[in-house]
Design an enzyme around this catalytic site. Structure first.
Site, PDB file in Angstrom:
ATOM      1  CE1 TYR A 121      31.823  37.537  48.779  1.00  0.00           C
ATOM      2  CE2 TYR A 121      32.932  39.544  48.074  1.00  0.00           C
ATOM      3  CZ  TYR A 121      32.732  38.559  49.013  1.00  0.00           C
ATOM      4  OH  TYR A 121      33.415  38.603  50.193  1.00  0.00           O
TER       5      TYR A 121
ATOM      6  CB  SER B 292      33.712  41.959  51.235  1.00  0.00           C
ATOM      7  OG  SER B 292      34.595  42.196  50.155  1.00  0.00           O
TER       8      SER B 292
ATOM      9  CE  LYS C 250      30.351  38.132  52.305  1.00  0.00           C
ATOM     10  NZ  LYS C 250      30.229  37.333  53.544  1.00  0.00           N
TER      11      LYS C 250
HETATM   12  C1  WQD Z   1      44.460  42.233  43.378  1.00  0.00           C
HETATM   13  C2  WQD Z   1      45.076  43.033  42.251  1.00  0.00           C
HETATM   14  C3  WQD Z   1      44.287  42.431  40.063  1.00  0.00           C
HETATM   15  C4  WQD Z   1      46.215  38.480  39.826  1.00  0.00           C
HETATM   16  C5  WQD Z   1      39.079  40.432  45.293  1.00  0.00           C
HETATM   17  C6  WQD Z   1      37.617  40.673  45.458  1.00  0.00           C
HETATM   18  C7  WQD Z   1      37.342  41.256  46.797  1.00  0.00           C
HETATM   19  C8  WQD Z   1      37.915  40.379  47.893  1.00  0.00           C
HETATM   20  C9  WQD Z   1      39.357  40.091  47.656  1.00  0.00           C
HETATM   21  C10 WQD Z   1      36.504  38.767  48.840  1.00  0.00           C
HETATM   22  C11 WQD Z   1      44.047  43.444  41.173  1.00  0.00           C
HETATM   23  C12 WQD Z   1      45.765  42.171  40.201  1.00  0.00           C
HETATM   24  C13 WQD Z   1      45.739  39.701  40.245  1.00  0.00           C
HETATM   25  C14 WQD Z   1      47.216  38.425  38.825  1.00  0.00           C
HETATM   26  C15 WQD Z   1      47.191  40.825  38.742  1.00  0.00           C
HETATM   27  N1  WQD Z   1      37.223  39.140  47.931  1.00  0.00           N
HETATM   28  N2  WQD Z   1      46.228  40.864  39.706  1.00  0.00           N
HETATM   29  N3  WQD Z   1      47.682  39.614  38.320  1.00  0.00           N
HETATM   30  O1  WQD Z   1      40.308  41.943  42.919  1.00  0.00           O
HETATM   31  O2  WQD Z   1      41.389  43.391  44.697  1.00  0.00           O
HETATM   32  O3  WQD Z   1      39.736  41.693  45.352  1.00  0.00           O
HETATM   33  O4  WQD Z   1      39.540  39.594  46.346  1.00  0.00           O
HETATM   34  O5  WQD Z   1      36.090  38.112  49.559  1.00  0.00           O
HETATM   35  O6  WQD Z   1      35.992  41.384  46.949  1.00  0.00           O
HETATM   36  O7  WQD Z   1      37.186  41.567  44.448  1.00  0.00           O
HETATM   37  O8  WQD Z   1      41.929  40.944  44.622  1.00  0.00           O
HETATM   38  O9  WQD Z   1      43.851  39.444  44.606  1.00  0.00           O
HETATM   39  O10 WQD Z   1      42.137  39.245  42.741  1.00  0.00           O
HETATM   40  O11 WQD Z   1      43.645  41.218  42.806  1.00  0.00           O
HETATM   41  O12 WQD Z   1      47.654  41.872  38.229  1.00  0.00           O
HETATM   42  O13 WQD Z   1      47.679  37.363  38.404  1.00  0.00           O
HETATM   43  O14 WQD Z   1      46.013  42.189  41.589  1.00  0.00           O
HETATM   44  O15 WQD Z   1      44.001  42.935  38.773  1.00  0.00           O
HETATM   45  O16 WQD Z   1      44.404  44.724  40.737  1.00  0.00           O
HETATM   46  P1  WQD Z   1      40.818  42.075  44.270  1.00  0.00           P
HETATM   47  P2  WQD Z   1      42.888  40.099  43.690  1.00  0.00           P
END
Ligand code: WQD
Length: 323
Positions: free
Chosen positions: A141, A117, A145
């Site tokens: 997490y 990841s 990885k």
């Molecule tokens: C994306 C962006 C949020 C929801 C995570 C894990 C990573 C991987 C994928 C693994 C961020 C913003 C989100 C909302 C928002 N996981 N957001 N409003 O955090 O980049 O990655 O998932 O297996 O390891 O960390 O993904 O989709 O949660 O967020 O503004 O309602 O969207 O703050 O900037 P992230 P995400």
């Protein structure tokens, strides 16, 4: 080759199974069904229900199916949950992998493709993240990885295994509605959920040092993730025994949260809705975008699907699940 796909009943695993089967590979799914669903597995593909912590069940699955390669996708994957339950995450993700590697070494299974990841990088302070960007995971997490990659590199060298650790960036979309993600832990499904509840989608902070102030990510279609596994499974044969590749799997293109939310509202026909800017979510890096050069050079792979493919297919999957 006969491939054992751990986690093959899950969202990403089922896409990988499908890509391997469509390409003529022989596949067996190994999954504990804790979050996966047998319905995602194509007809004719055997399912062994078992845990990656169960050495004798792994030994039997490998022996009974004459397994020659493993695609290891089974894992716990929620960042927030990993902070609450680090021991559980280390056990499932690290001890599970160690158990699998022991079974592989003992049976002489020589190829491994591993789900890693972009979480291994933590808060990278670079425009494009290469595989040589320092790894400083910010959550248990991400740690599991990274430790997993180390474990694989050491075991690959010692036991002559050819391995590839694929560092996925932000996975989205579905190749078919029935294969879609059932979780609501990422931006796209979280926006769908808010819309469905009659609430405005949230943008977690708009004061980051990015062009529009919102976080930038590299979103990639799960079908492209699947084709990367297929490419890795195929190309590993060209590398010497003991090789352990580490490869970013992304598109190499950044999209901001604001841009994503606007596109989601367009695809769902909800342009009447105004997103609501809230506080930053703790731990979010401003920008995480892959350099995808190494995967292109070593695997001959690159992503094909665009953002609208991801959002539209995710929306079809959501509507199938939620009526
Ligand atoms: C994306 C962006 C949020 C929801 C995570 C894990 C990573 C991987 C994928 C693994 C961020 C913003 C989100 C909302 C928002 N996981 N957001 N409003 O955090 O980049 O990655 O998932 O297996 O390891 O960390 O993904 O989709 O949660 O967020 O503004 O309602 O969207 O703050 O900037 P992230 P995400």
């Amino acid at each position: 080759m006969s491939w054992l796909v751990t986690g093959g009943a899950g969202y990403i695993g089922a896409h990988v199974v499908r890509a391997l089967v469509d390409d003529g590979e022989s596949v067996v799914v190994y999954d504990d069904l804790s979050t996966g669903s047998a319905e995602r597995i194509p007809e004719g593909v055997p399912l062994v229900v078992g845990s990656v912590l169960d050495r004798s069940a792994l030994d039997a699955a490998i022996r009974d199916n004459a397994v020659t390669g493993v695609v290891h996708i089974a894992a716990k994957k929620q960042v927030g949950e990993s902070v609450e339950q680090p021991l559980h995450y280390y056990r499932e993700n690290v001890t599970g992998l160690q158990t699998l590697l022991e079974a592989m070494a003992s049976a002489g299974v020589g190829r491994l493709v591993f789900s890693s990841s972009a979480a291994v990088y933590g808060m990278p302070d670079v425009d494009l993240v290469t595989e040589d960007t320092p790894c400083l995971p910010m959550s248990p997490y991400g740690e599991t990885k990274l430790v997993g990659e180390w474990l694989i590199a050491a075991a690959a060298r010692a036991h002559g295994i050819r391995a590839a650790s694929l560092r996925y960036f932000n996975v989205a979309g579905a190749a078919a509605p029935e294969l879609s993600d059932s979780g609501v832990f990422n931006l796209i499904p979280m926006v769908f959920e808010r819309l469905e509840a009659g609430e405005a989608p949230r943008v977690f902070g708009d004061d980051y040092a990015t062009p529009d102030g919102t976080c930038v990510r590299d979103y990639i279609h799960v079908a492209d993730i699947a084709s990367a596994h297929l490419a890795a499974a195929r190309r590993l044969a060209d590398f010497p025994e003991g090789t352990a590749l580490t490869l970013n799997i992304g598109r190499g293109q950044g999209s901001s949260v604001r841009e994503m939310v606007d596109r989601i509202l367009k695809v769902t026909g909800r342009q009447d809705v105004a997103p609501q800017v809230t506080e930053r979510r703790p731990g979010d890096p401003a920008r995480v975008v892959a350099s995808a050069d190494r995967a292109r050079e070593l695997l001959g792979w690159s992503a094909r699907h665009d953002l609208d493919d991801m959002i539209e297919s995710a929306w079809q999957g959501w509507r199938r699940r939620h009526g």
